[in-house]
Design a protein around this motif. Structure first.
Motif, PDB file in Angstrom:
ATOM      1  N   ASN A  56       6.344   1.236  -8.070  1.00 36.10           N
ATOM      2  CA  ASN A  56       5.138   1.472  -9.028  1.00 36.10           C
ATOM      3  C   ASN A  56       4.276   0.654  -9.123  1.00 36.10           C
ATOM      4  OD1 ASN A  56       6.026   4.398  -8.943  1.00 36.10           O
ATOM      5  ND2 ASN A  56       7.778   3.780 -10.083  1.00 36.10           N
ATOM      6  N   PRO A  57       3.476  -0.008  -8.390  1.00 32.07           N
ATOM      7  CA  PRO A  57       3.729  -0.116  -7.292  1.00 32.07           C
ATOM      8  C   PRO A  57       4.311  -0.714  -6.287  1.00 32.07           C
ATOM      9  CG  PRO A  57       2.013  -0.692  -7.876  1.00 32.07           C
ATOM     10  CD  PRO A  57       2.386  -1.370  -8.880  1.00 32.07           C
ATOM     11  N   GLY A  58       3.992  -0.034  -5.083  1.00 30.11           N
ATOM     12  CA  GLY A  58       5.356  -0.746  -4.077  1.00 30.11           C
ATOM     13  C   GLY A  58       4.947  -2.672  -3.357  1.00 30.11           C
ATOM     14  N   LYS A  59       5.202  -3.450  -3.936  1.00 30.53           N
ATOM     15  CA  LYS A  59       5.543  -4.692  -3.347  1.00 30.53           C
ATOM     16  C   LYS A  59       6.367  -5.785  -3.260  1.00 30.53           C
ATOM     17  CE  LYS A  59       1.453  -4.705  -7.135  1.00 30.53           C
ATOM     18  NZ  LYS A  59       1.629  -5.555  -8.219  1.00 30.53           N
ATOM     19  N   SER A 115       6.441  -1.454 -11.997  1.00 31.44           N
ATOM     20  CA  SER A 115       7.731  -0.734 -13.222  1.00 31.44           C
ATOM     21  C   SER A 115       8.801  -1.243 -12.623  1.00 31.44           C
ATOM     22  CB  SER A 115       7.082   0.756 -12.999  1.00 31.44           C
ATOM     23  OG  SER A 115       5.747   0.970 -13.312  1.00 31.44           O
ATOM     24  N   GLN A 116       8.829  -1.632 -11.125  1.00 26.63           N
ATOM     25  CA  GLN A 116      10.886  -1.318 -11.017  1.00 26.63           C
ATOM     26  C   GLN A 116      10.327  -2.451 -10.455  1.00 26.63           C
ATOM     27  OE1 GLN A 116       9.520   2.241 -10.585  1.00 26.63           O
ATOM     28  NE2 GLN A 116      10.188   2.926 -12.685  1.00 26.63           N
ATOM     29  N   ILE A 117      12.087  -3.192 -10.230  1.00 23.66           N
ATOM     30  CA  ILE A 117      12.203  -4.002  -8.853  1.00 23.66           C
ATOM     31  C   ILE A 117      13.244  -3.419  -8.348  1.00 23.66           C
ATOM     32  CG2 ILE A 117      13.318  -6.308  -8.181  1.00 23.66           C
ATOM     33  CD1 ILE A 117      11.875  -7.655 -10.658  1.00 23.66           C
ATOM     34  N   PRO A 153      19.549  10.145 -10.755  1.00 19.68           N
ATOM     35  CA  PRO A 153      18.435   9.884 -11.786  1.00 19.68           C
ATOM     36  C   PRO A 153      17.858   8.593 -10.900  1.00 19.68           C
ATOM     37  CG  PRO A 153      20.544  10.955 -12.580  1.00 19.68           C
ATOM     38  CD  PRO A 153      20.535  11.211 -11.162  1.00 19.68           C
ATOM     39  N   ALA A 154      18.361   8.045 -11.171  1.00 21.12           N
ATOM     40  CA  ALA A 154      17.789   6.383 -10.500  1.00 21.12           C
ATOM     41  C   ALA A 154      16.588   6.686  -9.693  1.00 21.12           C
ATOM     42  CB  ALA A 154      18.831   5.556  -9.833  1.00 21.12           C
ATOM     43  N   MET A 155      16.736   7.391  -8.524  1.00 22.79           N
ATOM     44  CA  MET A 155      15.564   7.883  -7.738  1.00 22.79           C
ATOM     45  C   MET A 155      14.051   9.228  -9.064  1.00 22.79           C
ATOM     46  SD  MET A 155      16.014   6.512  -5.405  1.00 22.79           S
ATOM     47  CE  MET A 155      17.200   5.138  -5.726  1.00 22.79           C
ATOM     48  N   ALA A 156      14.925   9.822  -9.431  1.00 23.33           N
ATOM     49  CA  ALA A 156      13.942  10.156  -9.903  1.00 23.33           C
ATOM     50  C   ALA A 156      13.450   9.644 -10.993  1.00 23.33           C
ATOM     51  CB  ALA A 156      14.351  11.363 -10.774  1.00 23.33           C
ATOM     52  N   GLN A 157      13.954   8.872 -11.994  1.00 18.34           N
ATOM     53  CA  GLN A 157      13.112   7.689 -12.699  1.00 18.34           C
ATOM     54  C   GLN A 157      12.271   7.209 -12.443  1.00 18.34           C
ATOM     55  OE1 GLN A 157      14.680   6.973 -16.164  1.00 18.34           O
ATOM     56  NE2 GLN A 157      13.750   4.608 -16.298  1.00 18.34           N
ATOM     57  N   ALA A 158      12.536   6.341 -10.929  1.00 21.36           N
ATOM     58  CA  ALA A 158      11.402   5.970 -10.137  1.00 21.36           C
ATOM     59  C   ALA A 158      10.404   6.572 -10.126  1.00 21.36           C
ATOM     60  CB  ALA A 158      12.238   4.632  -9.316  1.00 21.36           C
ATOM     61  N   THR A 159      10.563   7.607  -9.144  1.00 18.51           N
ATOM     62  CA  THR A 159       9.690   8.497  -8.372  1.00 18.51           C
ATOM     63  C   THR A 159       8.628   9.366  -9.429  1.00 18.51           C
ATOM     64  OG1 THR A 159      10.805   8.663  -7.207  1.00 18.51           O
ATOM     65  CG2 THR A 159       9.331  10.008  -7.392  1.00 18.51           C
ATOM     66  N   ALA A 160       9.543   9.824 -10.157  1.00 17.44           N
ATOM     67  CA  ALA A 160       8.532  10.128 -12.050  1.00 17.44           C
ATOM     68  C   ALA A 160       7.399   9.502 -12.383  1.00 17.44           C
ATOM     69  CB  ALA A 160       9.464  11.053 -12.561  1.00 17.44           C
ATOM     70  N   ASP A 192       1.105  -1.149  -0.624  1.00 16.92           N
ATOM     71  CA  ASP A 192       0.129   0.214  -0.409  1.00 16.92           C
ATOM     72  C   ASP A 192       0.754   0.976  -0.184  1.00 16.92           C
ATOM     73  OD1 ASP A 192      -2.373   1.490  -0.106  1.00 16.92           O
ATOM     74  OD2 ASP A 192      -3.245   1.924   1.909  1.00 16.92           O
ATOM     75  N   ALA A 193       1.328   0.950  -0.465  1.00 17.69           N
ATOM     76  CA  ALA A 193       2.634   2.516  -1.113  1.00 17.69           C
ATOM     77  C   ALA A 193       3.165   2.677  -2.379  1.00 17.69           C
ATOM     78  CB  ALA A 193       4.182   1.845   0.298  1.00 17.69           C
ATOM     79  N   SER A 194       3.594   3.776  -2.185  1.00 21.47           N
ATOM     80  CA  SER A 194       3.653   4.496  -3.895  1.00 21.47           C
ATOM     81  C   SER A 194       5.406   3.801  -4.407  1.00 21.47           C
ATOM     82  CB  SER A 194       3.851   5.795  -4.288  1.00 21.47           C
ATOM     83  OG  SER A 194       3.287   6.353  -3.958  1.00 21.47           O
ATOM     84  N   TYR A 195       6.060   3.070  -3.850  1.00 21.22           N
ATOM     85  CA  TYR A 195       7.495   2.874  -3.706  1.00 21.22           C
ATOM     86  C   TYR A 195       7.979   2.051  -2.399  1.00 21.22           C
ATOM     87  CZ  TYR A 195       8.118   7.595  -2.902  1.00 21.22           C
ATOM     88  OH  TYR A 195       8.564   8.637  -2.119  1.00 21.22           O
ATOM     89  N   LEU A 196       8.836   1.206  -3.071  1.00 22.08           N
ATOM     90  CA  LEU A 196       9.308   0.379  -1.952  1.00 22.08           C
ATOM     91  C   LEU A 196      11.310   0.383  -2.691  1.00 22.08           C
ATOM     92  CD1 LEU A 196       7.414  -2.931  -0.873  1.00 22.08           C
ATOM     93  CD2 LEU A 196       7.998  -0.207   0.771  1.00 22.08           C
ATOM     94  N   TRP A 197      12.221   0.755  -1.716  1.00 21.39           N
ATOM     95  CA  TRP A 197      13.531   0.950  -1.654  1.00 21.39           C
ATOM     96  C   TRP A 197      14.379  -0.289  -1.656  1.00 21.39           C
ATOM     97  CZ3 TRP A 197      13.003   3.786  -5.642  1.00 21.39           C
ATOM     98  CH2 TRP A 197      12.287   5.135  -6.035  1.00 21.39           C
ATOM     99  N   SER A 198      14.108  -0.588  -0.425  1.00 25.84           N
ATOM    100  CA  SER A 198      15.335  -1.928  -0.438  1.00 25.84           C
ATOM    101  C   SER A 198      14.655  -2.981   0.983  1.00 25.84           C
ATOM    102  CB  SER A 198      15.708  -1.109   0.875  1.00 25.84           C
ATOM    103  OG  SER A 198      16.869  -1.326   1.992  1.00 25.84           O
TER     104      SER A 198
END
Length: 769
Positions: free
Chosen positions: A393-396, A374-376, A295-302, A66-72
């Motif tokens: 995008n989304p966070g799973k 969108s991203q792993i 750029p990596a964070m901007a890529q995923a977040t955007a 239930d989040a837009s993104y997970l990073w770690s």
């Protein structure tokens, strides 16, 4: 000698073309490459870069964060997975059933990194305005370190319990001792220290941005002075990319690095890169604002907000001896996370298709699965070999393996045969099962194939049903004739080593008539000939008028279709040769058949066509018109595909040319007179001649007229009408004569076909008293 070799080579090319030009209608659609297989749909099937389909590790969604993104994603000492992300910043823990529970939450934008110490205590790094939190077992948390930098990108614990904190935007690494004492460990020339790892010797490895460097950091032997970094840095490798996004170390000490983006080298491009590296943040009120990030964070977040910036990616390995090597690269996919699989292969989480790749030491990779995001962005592995992935995008949170899928299904893309076709045999190659693989528990075949057909590009309910299963290669398929085809493969039993190297389907397109695209009748007096091997270039070469070619014959190469019909048609050459008429035509055949041609002619006002030339395999013809009467004519080109079909199925088509004229009769010169003219306006008097004549042609217009005096140069005469465009033209011109006595005046007249009529007259110039 060189010229002789060239002639031999050209002759060999033409011989090969002639041998290969016997087309057969049967075609084969074959799929055997990574690019082709990726166009299909996989369910439990991995696609390898060397062109193989094989069963994949079992892929299961564990939790929706239930989040837009997970990073770690990290595992504690018991193997329990934790994942961090935002926004706002939060960390979730997953129980044995995959149910998530929030163990940390703050007002920060994102929980960028997490790590566990030897006691199992959770530490969280947040961004922006970076802080490091220590989280207790009851969920209580407190800030234990605040470096006064914008970002905290990564956390890593050393065996001695020291916590290392990678930060930006000053490119610093801090160390935090177990007693809470912190110090500046390393200060780089880079804006960001993006990722941390330890090599096999316990050295801290760091990845940077914007120069894409991989650093090895070692503590200084002497105690550093106040405000001085405690470690020295050594660049192991400066990648061609801008940002190191992931680091992992293999069991043999090999360092693997994921990198994205092209480095900028000028002030202007650096400014553009800085603008491009702005990420997005969400305020508590829901407004979207811009914050500086990599750029990596901007890529995923955007992408979460509908933007799709394009950044290239690469994976590099550095051997234990220090030698760097590019292992993988892409202009479309980027790498966000790296890990080591239970089989020792490198795992790479990518975007922006959310695919997980497994790469071996030779650079052969397999797309194991797609996460549905969108991203792993994170990879972790437990002691039993189960792999945990987090996504954006989304966070799973999803899991992979260690067991294989019990069954995998692959559906090919829809194949366009371009013509209504009958389907023949389905063939494939599957390598033998690896020795020691699990035996089948039933008599069910390892591989089963199904086929269906239709007449729309996208398969749907209007297509035929699936026919099959087919378990033996070379089996005729039952799909009804149609333009499009699709196959499906099912791999059973979940045994390693099962796979498909290639699949081929034979088909027979319905024969259609050839198409004559256009006919170009050349100007009169031009002869077209094929390339003359070993013959010097002929004089007076001219450019030929080419016919239109709106049609495109043959099958599209991207369809990956095999055919034996290889044609090479060298263009004809044109030269001036009086009395010749040439015609060129263009044609194609949608079956890619070998075509032969016949040329017919008919005079204007006549009804019957007469054969001029039959059984031509070239697309041009020249003929001598002197055997024809003057007048207007038409040509007809007939194309047939009998060379590639039996008599019952061969087809022909024909096309008529525009009207053209034949004129081999020279014009005549009438009423030629030359009169002496005296002019005494000056001193002495001048003498000249007044020349008059009429040029007449029985069929076509007079082109031009010329005269010559006493064998001198020919000089152009303009007609009285100024424009020379009629079968009869009258000429009247005067010119000076430089001497007394007899003068011979020659006249010649050209018609439009360069036929020449000539005549002469004499004139006597004598002085007068």
């Amino acid at each position: 000698m060189k010229r002789a070799r060239k002639i031999v080579c050209l002759a060999a090319i033409f011989a090969l073309a002639a041998l290969a030009a016997h087309a057969e209608h049967t075609r084969r659609w074959k799929q055997s490459t990574y690019e082709e297989f990726l166009k299909g749909t996989t369910h439990g099937v991995a696609v390898r870069s060397d062109g193989r389909l094989e069963l994949a590790l079992k892929f299961t969604q564990l939790a929706d964060a239930d989040a837009s993104y997970l990073w770690s994603v990290k595992l504690d000492a018991k193997g329990t997975p934790y994942a961090s992300g935002g926004s706002p910043a939060r960390v979730i823990r997953l129980d044995s059933g995959g149910k998530p529970a929030t163990v940390f939450q703050s007002t920060d934008l994102s929980a960028q990194a997490i790590a566990f110490d030897s006691k199992g205590t959770l530490f969280v790094g947040t961004s922006p305005d970076g802080k490091v939190y220590k989280v207790g077992a009851n969920g209580e948390h407190s800030v234990i370190f605040e470096p006064k930098t914008k970002y905290i990108w990564d956390l890593a614990f050393a065996p001695d319990g020291t916590l290392y904190v990678a930060t930006g935007d000053k490119g610093q690494i801090f160390s935090v001792a177990p007693d809470g004492k912190s110090e500046l460990f390393y200060s780089s020339d880079e804006a960001h220290i993006r990722v941390l790892a330890f090599d096999g010797k316990g050295n801290l490895i760091a990845g940077t941005e914007p120069s894409g460097r991989i650093l090895r950091l070692t503590k200084k032997s002497a105690k550093p002075a106040a405000n001085e970094a405690a470690a020295d840095g050594f660049v192991l490798y400066e990648t061609p990319k801008r940002e190191i996004t992931a680091l992992t170390v293999g069991a043999d000490g090999t360092i693997y690095a994921g990198a994205i983006g092209e480095r900028q080298h000028t002030a202007a491009s650096s400014s553009a890169a800085a603008a491009a590296s702005q990420g997005l943040s969400i305020t508590n009120s829901g407004n979207v604002t811009v914050v500086g990030t990599t750029p990596a964070m901007a890529q995923a977040t955007a992408q979460a907000f509908g933007f799709t910036p394009q950044v290239s990616g690469g994976i590099y390995k550095i051997s234990a001896a220090g030698a760097p090597e590019e292992l993988w690269s892409s202009r479309e996919d980027v790498v966000y996370a790296l890990g080591i699989g239970p089989d020792g292969r490198l795992l790479a989480g990518t975007g922006n298709n959310g695919a997980l790749l497994a790469i071996d030491g030779r650079g052969v990779f397999a797309q194991l699965a797609k996460a549905g995001s969108s991203q792993i962005t994170g990879i972790a592995r437990n002691a039993s070999g189960k792999i945990f992935l987090c996504t954006a995008n989304p966070g799973k949170v999803v899991t992979l393996g260690p067991e294989y899928e019990p069954e995998g299904t692959y559906e090919s893309r829809s194949f366009d045969a371009q013509l209504f076709s009958q389907w023949g045999r389905l063939d494939w190659w599957s390598p033998p099962v690896a020795s020691g693989a699990k035996a089948s528990a039933s008599d069910q075949p390892r591989l089963e194939f199904y086929v269906r057909s239709g007449n729309t590009e996208d398969p749907g309910k209007e297509w035929s049903r699936w026919f099959g299963p087919y378990s033996k290669p070379g089996t005729p398929v039952e799909a009804p004739p149609a333009r499009f085809l699709q196959w499906k493969a099912v791999i059973h039993d979940g045994r390693p080593g099962d796979g498909i190297d290639w699949v081929s389907v034979a088909y027979l397109p319905k024969n259609v008539a050839p198409i004559l695209d256009g006919i170009a009748v050349q100007e009169p007096g031009i002869r077209a000939q094929g390339m003359q091997l070993g013959v010097p270039s002929q004089p007076q070469q001219v450019n030929l008028k080419m016919p239109p070619t709106p049609g495109v014959g043959g099958l599209i190469q991207s369809q990956n279709v095999t055919t034996t019909n290889i044609k090479f048609d060298p263009p004809p050459q044109g030269s001036l040769q009086k009395g010749y008429q040439s015609v060129l035509w263009s044609a194609h055949d949608d079956n890619d058949d070998d075509l032969h041609y016949a040329v017919f002619y008919r005079g204007e006002g006549e009804k019957e066509w007469k054969l001029l030339k039959d059984n031509l395999d070239q697309r041009f013809y020249s003929f001598d018109t002197t055997s024809l009467a003057d007048g207007a004519y038409y040509l007809k080109i007939v194309a047939n595909d009998a060379a590639s079909n039996d008599a019952a199925h061969a087809l022909t088509t024909e096309k008529e040319s525009e009207r053209f004229e034949v004129d081999n009769t020279p014009p005549v010169i009438e009423k030629l007179t030359a009169t002496s003219v005296k002019t005494c306006g000056g001193s002495p008097c001048a003498y000249g001649a007044l020349l008059e004549f009429t040029g007449r042609d029985s069929a076509t217009a007079i082109e031009k007229a010329e005269y010559s005096v006493d064998g001198g140069d020919w000089k152009l005469v303009m007609p009285e009408s100024v424009i020379s465009d009629a079968p009869s033209e009258h000429y009247n011109t005067s010119f000076p004569l430089g001497a007394f006595g007899e003068h011979t005046i020659a006249v010649r007249v050209y018609d439009r076909f360069q036929n020449i009529g000539s005549a002469k007259t004499t004139i006597q110039i004598a002085p007068t008293k």
